[in-house]
Each structure stands twice: as C-alpha cells, then as structure tokens.
Design an enzyme around this catalytic site. Structure first.
Site, PDB file in Angstrom:
ATOM      1  N   HIS A   1      27.808  51.237  39.936  1.00 35.89           N
ATOM      2  CA  HIS A   1      28.642  51.254  38.738  1.00 35.89           C
ATOM      3  C   HIS A   1      27.782  51.298  37.472  1.00 35.89           C
ATOM      4  CE1 HIS A   1      30.944  49.408  41.982  1.00 35.89           C
ATOM      5  NE2 HIS A   1      32.047  49.775  41.353  1.00 35.89           N
TER       6      HIS A   1
ATOM      7  N   GLU B   1      46.053  26.123  42.613  1.00 38.74           N
ATOM      8  CA  GLU B   1      45.260  25.944  43.836  1.00 38.74           C
ATOM      9  C   GLU B   1      44.039  26.872  43.861  1.00 38.74           C
ATOM     10  OE1 GLU B   1      48.542  26.634  43.843  1.00 38.74           O
ATOM     11  OE2 GLU B   1      49.396  24.681  44.368  1.00 38.74           O
TER      12      GLU B   1
ATOM     13  N   HIS C   1      56.618  25.360  53.930  1.00 36.85           N
ATOM     14  CA  HIS C   1      55.573  24.360  53.731  1.00 36.85           C
ATOM     15  C   HIS C   1      54.808  24.029  55.001  1.00 36.85           C
ATOM     16  CE1 HIS C   1      57.393  24.035  49.892  1.00 36.85           C
ATOM     17  NE2 HIS C   1      56.723  22.960  49.533  1.00 36.85           N
TER      18      HIS C   1
ATOM     19  N   HIS D   1      32.914  54.572  35.621  1.00 33.46           N
ATOM     20  CA  HIS D   1      33.074  53.197  36.122  1.00 33.46           C
ATOM     21  C   HIS D   1      32.248  52.962  37.382  1.00 33.46           C
ATOM     22  CE1 HIS D   1      34.912  49.570  37.832  1.00 33.46           C
ATOM     23  NE2 HIS D   1      34.870  50.244  38.958  1.00 33.46           N
TER      24      HIS D   1
HETATM   25  C1  LIG Z   1      39.987  41.118  43.211  1.00 37.73           C
HETATM   26  C2  LIG Z   1      39.457  42.502  43.065  1.00 37.73           C
HETATM   27  N1  LIG Z   1      40.324  43.530  43.095  1.00 37.73           N
HETATM   28  C3  LIG Z   1      39.872  44.795  43.017  1.00 37.73           C
HETATM   29  C4  LIG Z   1      38.547  45.052  42.905  1.00 37.73           C
HETATM   30  C5  LIG Z   1      38.029  46.483  42.869  1.00 37.73           C
HETATM   31  N2  LIG Z   1      37.587  46.800  41.498  1.00 37.73           N
HETATM   32  C6  LIG Z   1      36.297  46.710  41.160  1.00 37.73           C
HETATM   33  S1  LIG Z   1      36.041  47.024  39.542  1.00 37.73           S
HETATM   34  C7  LIG Z   1      37.671  47.321  39.280  1.00 37.73           C
HETATM   35  C8  LIG Z   1      38.170  47.703  37.923  1.00 37.73           C
HETATM   36  C9  LIG Z   1      37.662  46.782  36.918  1.00 37.73           C
HETATM   37  O1  LIG Z   1      37.946  47.211  35.647  1.00 37.73           O
HETATM   38  P1  LIG Z   1      37.117  46.584  34.474  1.00 37.73           P
HETATM   39  O2  LIG Z   1      36.981  45.154  34.650  1.00 37.73           O
HETATM   40  O3  LIG Z   1      37.764  47.045  33.226  1.00 37.73           O
HETATM   41  O4  LIG Z   1      35.693  47.210  34.647  1.00 37.73           O
HETATM   42  P2  LIG Z   1      35.096  48.524  33.949  1.00 37.73           P
HETATM   43  O5  LIG Z   1      35.758  49.693  34.592  1.00 37.73           O
HETATM   44  O6  LIG Z   1      35.411  48.424  32.515  1.00 37.73           O
HETATM   45  O7  LIG Z   1      33.658  48.449  34.275  1.00 37.73           O
HETATM   46  C10 LIG Z   1      38.396  47.152  40.448  1.00 37.73           C
HETATM   47  C11 LIG Z   1      39.855  47.333  40.557  1.00 37.73           C
HETATM   48  C12 LIG Z   1      37.680  43.951  42.873  1.00 37.73           C
HETATM   49  N3  LIG Z   1      36.353  44.095  42.800  1.00 37.73           N
HETATM   50  N4  LIG Z   1      38.160  42.693  42.928  1.00 37.73           N
END
Ligand SMILES: Cc1ncc(C[n+]2csc(CCOP(=O)(O)OP(=O)(O)O)c2C)c(N)n1
Ligand SMILES: [Mg+2]
Length: 667
Positions: free
Chosen positions: A37, A416, A478, A267
C-alpha cells in the site's frame, strides 16, 4: 496543489527531503514486493516527519524504554510508513535489507506491522479500528502508571488512523471511552484523504467528524496535512489540551505520484515503474531505488540519536527513586509475579478443600481474585457493565475515573470489543495485567481483539461467565453453545473451564503464569459442588486434563468432563460402578495445555482401551479427540432455550443418566 511538498515550513527543503525519503522507500518497497500500500505512507509522510522529528520521545537504541511515547499506526496497511521511519531513525533491526524484503517470508517487514517482529512496532495493526482502540488502552495505562510512579511516567500516545479506522464501529467505543476518561495525552492524527478502497469515502460516510469527536469530549483541529507548520501547531495545541485530540490532516493519498495521487488506485497497488519515475521527478527525488543520500539519512539519524538524552534523563530519574519504588516499578514492567503469591494460593487451596464450598465458578473466580489482587498489585480488573454478574470486583479495587487514576477497577461500559482492545493496549504498554469480564456468549463481540491478544502473545485474561444453558432463563441469545469450540480453535489462546473452586484458582494461577498467551476463563452462573476434596500442592490443571477420580473396579469406561458437567460425570461414575462397570473420570479444564503433554501422559489419561464418553454443555465439535470416533458425547448441538437451568439440562438430555446410557450402549 504544490507537489513539491509542504506549502510552508521553517526549513522547507530539509522537511521535504526527509518526507520524500519516506515516500521513496515506500513506493520502492511496494514495487519490489509487487504488493502493498503506497498511498497512505506517501500521503502521511509530511505528518509523520513532523511528529517524529519535532515531538515523538523515543530512543532507537533503547526501544523498550518504559517512558517512551507510543506511536501506533492504526491504519496498518500503511506499514511501509512505519518501517521507513524505523529504518531512517536508526532502529538496529530495521535494516535496508529488511525494507528491500518487504512482505517476504521471514522478513521483519510483514505486510502489516506485527508486534514482536521488530523493535519500535508497538502493536500489531491491520484490522482497522483496533489500533485506535489499543492506543486508548495504552493511554489509559500511562495515566494508571503515572498515578503510581509520577516521577518516572509522563508520555504521550500518538496514533495515525485512516478513514477506515474511523468508520469501524469500534472507533465509537474507543473515542467515547477516551473522552469519558479525559485521556488528554492521546493524540490521533487522522489521514483525512477522503479515499478508501472502493473509491471516495462519500460513497459510504458523510458524518461530521468534528462534531462526532467533540460530542465525545475530544478537542478537534483541522490542518493541511502537507503543511508542516500547521501540523506542528496543531500537535502543540493537542499536547497542552486537557482532552484527547483528533487532528484531521487533509492529505492527498499517494502524494507525489502525478497520475495516480488522490485516487483509490494508489491505496493498495504498486505504482508501476513508469509512475514511480514520474513521481521521482515530481518530488525532486533523483536517487535510485532504496538509496537515501547520506546528508538526508544523517538528518533522520540525528532525530533518532537525540532521543538518548530523554532516556538517559529518565534512567537518572528512576535511579533517584527510593529503592522500594524502583523495585516495584521494575517488577511491574517486567510482569513478574511476586514470590509470595504462590504461597497464598496454596494456603487458599488448602482451606477451600476443607471448607468445600459449592460456589458457582464465577464466585470461585472472585474468591480467587481476592487472594490474587491482594498479592499482585498490577492487576487491573473490569467488566463491560456486568460487574455484579461477572464478579470481577474485589475489595482491594477502587474505580478508575478521569479524576483519579490510582484505582484498579475499570468500568468499561457496554463495550465488549472495546474492553478487549483496551486490555490489549494496557498489556502491550507493560506494567499491568488486565482482566475483564462479560458473558461468555459475548466473546463473539470481543473476538477480533481476543484474536489479537493471541497473535501478539499478550497476557490478557478474559473472565467469561454464564458459560452455558446453565444460565437458564435469559434464553438462547445469552446461552453459549459453539463458543468453547470456536475459542479452542484459536491458536495461542488458553480456554479454561474449571469445575469447582479449587480448579478455578488453579486456572487463574495458570492464566497469570502464561506471560505470552491470553486466557479465557469460562465460568458458571450456577452453583457447583466441590469436586477436588483432597488438597494437592501441585496445580493439577497445569496438565490440561487429569484423572480426577480413578475407577474402583478395573476401568472399562472413561468419562471426560469440563466445568459444570464434572459433577454429572462423578454421579454417572457412581451409577456405573454400582452396576459393576469400572469407570474413571477425567477432568479437562484446558484442552490447549493437554495438547502440550507428552504422548505417554496423554495415553494414560485418555486410556484408548476404554469406552470413552465426553460431557460438556456445549457443542460436540472436537471432542472426538478424546473419545475417538466410536466414543460418545453428551452436550448440545442446537441453540438453547429459556427456562430454569435444571429443566434445561433435563430437556436437552445433559444428565448423568445420559452418560450412563451412552457408556452402556458401547460396552
Ligand atoms: C476490519 C478491516 N476491514 C477491512 C479491511 C481491509 N481494508 C484495508 S485498508 C481498507 C480501506 C481503508 O481506507 P482508509 O483507512 O481510508 O485508508 P487509505 O485508503 O486512505 O489508505 C480496507 C477496507 C481491514 N484491513 N480491516
Ligand atoms: Mg482514506
């Protein structure tokens, strides 16, 4: 947009060069790995440069120095930002070769930052939102520790969070809790680039983050994330605030890549050789891949070496403390258990074997905690709004509040997942052993953080009560059924299901001793007779499973049981023996510890030559390990129901009679 870097800076060229070093390493490493990334590190390079060069208190030569500021990259996909910073500032184990080996097997530079791979990585991140929540736990630990050792604890927790972190539900738990406790030394830098994977963030969100954070009791500042001066000013203000602060840093994702910046295309994909060449031009960075000119590297290394004065000053401050306080601080940070705890536990076990109380194991847990909390000052207890049910509070513990962090009990509220992540943050911070309770069924709400406890090898103790249909009238929503199996499937997590007051204390002892494994204590709501009436100095639960009651006649049947069903197995044993069938009972408080025993012990405990039946008020999955395919299982493979506990056990056939019948059928 000025693609040459910050619009204004006290020393713009130096700042640009330093930030561009991060950008170059990031785009080159991602390109070499053909995976990763680049967008986030390129976008946040200016913010990170200001933070590390002007504010962050750290010493690469003493990465674990306790009073360092913590830096958490909650947007863990931007791992190259962190690896670049660690290399540039001179952490010994983050070499250029590690950067070149980004995302390769065995490299410290894993796809997402992994705690334990390299120093300077304060926590594992990648599951979005959890880094932010763990940083709340770190900031809380700082306040708790400062209340105990005010002369040697005074540090900030800085976080870089992305749009994704703020979209995740756990961010609400985190910001609400941090605001409530006024964790003013928590400073979150939001990479406000309006881009996530699917495209513009306005495809999915439109809330006003300023009002959201302010409603939770935070300060808010918005800055141009490519303007070093603005960033610096905002961090200054945040450090002076009496509230936690969110700094919205308006950035361009992939800053410097002329055709791709500002799009979701940067990204999570390599830029490609052509775009990288153009970016080098755009940024004014003519150097070959992975080459940082000495002058620029020196600037960064100076940032790293200047931290030594802080760590040295801190060591002097520690030396100046009275000897007993020094020893207490060191013991707390090392996580060691006091020598007198073991004696106290033995004394307790001896007394309880005589008194033979028929407590619910949740009550046994509280009685165990009374002893533990007396001898172990570093436990921090808590519950997600179920204190009276989980029985996690003991008389030694006063509440933690925004006005008083000297307490040891945290009212986590109905959060939680947050509680589990906060506990991870506290454990990572060092100095405390966190335990927290909720209903066993809600381990599902906390599970992603339990998983990180296990992955990061953290000693976090989950006190999970109301662990079966035995909770009765609250009904199937529960009543856990599949939870034991599901938690047992998780690597490096010890799931304990003690049968009585003695086993509960033994399991607590094992949980405390497991410095690199989280524990889940599965505890009953209903009363249980004592099954361990003869005192043993040995911790019998340490082997995971043991023969609790030998057969009087020659053993033909082995009954395996856990927790509340061990009593049923003992009843069934009597009936079978009365019918002339030699029967032994094996208590199985912890599968994971049993797995670690040698083959001979396993064989003599399991006794494959006998008819084998297991009983547990949970689903059958996995019990074949003990019973073999020909063996039997008494439990529940459907959802439960709402009724008094006793009726439910009869209704679902979890009875001694069912055990007897299952055994006889196979003889
Ligand atoms: C809980 C979770 N859901 C999905 C992902 C997959 N994922 C990685 S980065 C991302 C998008 C993040 O967007 P942002 O925080 O705006 O990062 P940017 O593109 O600006 O670097 C996703 C959906 C993840 N790593 N963790
Ligand atoms: Mg984004």
């Amino acid at each position: 947009m000025n693609t040459n870097g910050p619009k204004s800076s006290p020393n713009p060229t130096q700042h640009n060069d330093m930030a561009n070093a991060i950008r170059a390493l990031s785009m080159d490493a991602v390109q070499a790995a053909n995976s990763g990334h680049p967008g986030m590190p390129m976008g946040m390079a200016d913010v990170a440069t200001v933070l590390f060069s002007k504010f962050l208190k750290f010493d690469p030569a003493k990465p674990d120095w306790p009073d360092r500021d913590r830096f958490v990259l909650s947007a863990g996909h931007g791992s190259m930002l962190l690896y670049s910073l660690l290399y540039l500032t001179g952490y010994k184990d983050m070499t250029l070769d590690e950067i070149k080996n980004f995302r390769q097997l065995g490299a410290k530079t894993a796809g997402h930052p992994e705690f334990g791979h390299a120093s300077g990585i304060e926590t594992t991140t990648g599951p979005l939102g959890q880094g932010l929540a763990m940083s709340v736990g770190m900031a809380l630990a700082e306040r708790l520790q400062a209340a105990r050792f005010k002369d040697v604890v005074d540090h900030y927790t800085y976080v870089i969070a992305g749009d994704g972190c703020l979209m995740e539900g756990i961010s609400q738990e985190a910001i609400s809790f941090a605001g409530h406790l006024k964790l003013n030394k928590l400073i979150v830098l939001w990479d406000d680039n309006s881009i996530s994977i699917d495209g513009a963030t306005n495809l999915a969100v439109s809330e006003n983050q300023e009002r959201r954070f302010e409603a939770a009791g935070w300060d808010f500042h918005a800055v141009d994330g490519h303007n070093a001066e603005q960033i610096e000013k905002a961090i200054h203000l945040a450090r002076e605030s009496d509230k936690p602060t969110l700094i919205a840093c308006r950035t361009t994702i992939g800053f410097g890549a002329p055709n791709k910046q500002g799009t979701s295309g940067v990204h999570g994909s390599p830029l490609g050789d052509e775009e990288i060449a153009l970016a080098r031009k755009e940024l004014g960075w003519p150097y070959p891949p992975f080459e940082i000119p000495t002058a620029i590297l020196d600037k960064w290394r100076t940032v790293g070496t200047k931290g030594a004065r802080h760590s040295v000053a801190w060591e002097n401050a520690l030396d100046a403390l009275p000897a007993d306080q020094q020893a207490d601080f060191k013991a707390a940070v090392s996580g060691s258990l006091p020598a007198d705890l073991e004696d106290a536990i033995l004394e307790y076990k001896r007394r309880i074997s005589e008194e033979a109380p028929n407590w619910a194991t949740r009550k046994s847990s509280q009685e165990a905690l009374k002893v533990i909390n007396d001898h172990l000052p570093t436990t921090i207890g808590g519950s997600a709004d179920l204190t009276g049910s989980n029985l996690t509070l003991t008389p030694q513990m006063q509440p933690v509040s925004a006005d008083d962090f000297s307490g040891r009990y945290v009212y986590y509220g109905v959060r939680e997942f947050g509680m589990a992540a906060f506990m991870n943050g506290m454990a990572l911070h060092r100095g405390f052993i966190p335990y927290g309770g909720t209903f066993m069924v809600f381990t599902d709400y906390a599970r992603p953080a339990i998983r990180l406890s296990a992955l990061m090898e953290q000693r976090v103790i989950y006190v999970m009560t109301h662990d079966s249909i035995g909770l009765g009238e609250d009904g199937p929503t529960h009543q856990p059924v599949e939870h034991l199996a599901s938690l047992r499937a998780m690597p490096n997590a010890n799931v304990f299901r003690p049968a009585d007051a003695i086993e509960t204390m033994e399991c607590w002892q094992l949980a405390l001793q497991a410095k690199s494994t989280p524990s889940i204590l599965s505890l009953s709501r209903q009363n249980l007779d004592l099954v361990r009436k003869t005192h043993t100095a040995d911790n019998l639960c340490a082997r995971g499973a043991y023969e609790l009651s030998a057969a009087n006649l020659e053993a033909q049947v082995t009954l395996f049981a856990t927790g509340s069903e061990v009593g049923l197995a003992l009843t069934a044993q009597k009936k079978l023996e009365n019918d002339g069938i030699g029967t032994r009972v094996v208590s199985v408080p912890c599968w994971e510890l049993f797995e670690k025993q040698d083959a001979a012990y396993k064989k003599e405990t399991i006794r494959p030559d006998t008819v084998r039946i297991a009983i547990e008020a949970g689903c059958s999955m996995g019990w074949e390990r003990f019973t073999g395919e020909a063996g039997g299982f008494v439990g529940i493979d459907s959802f439960g129901a709402s009724a008094p506990a006793g009726e439910l056990y009869t209704h679902f056939g979890i009875t001694a009679e069912a055990l007897v019948a299952a055994a006889k059928k196979r003889l």
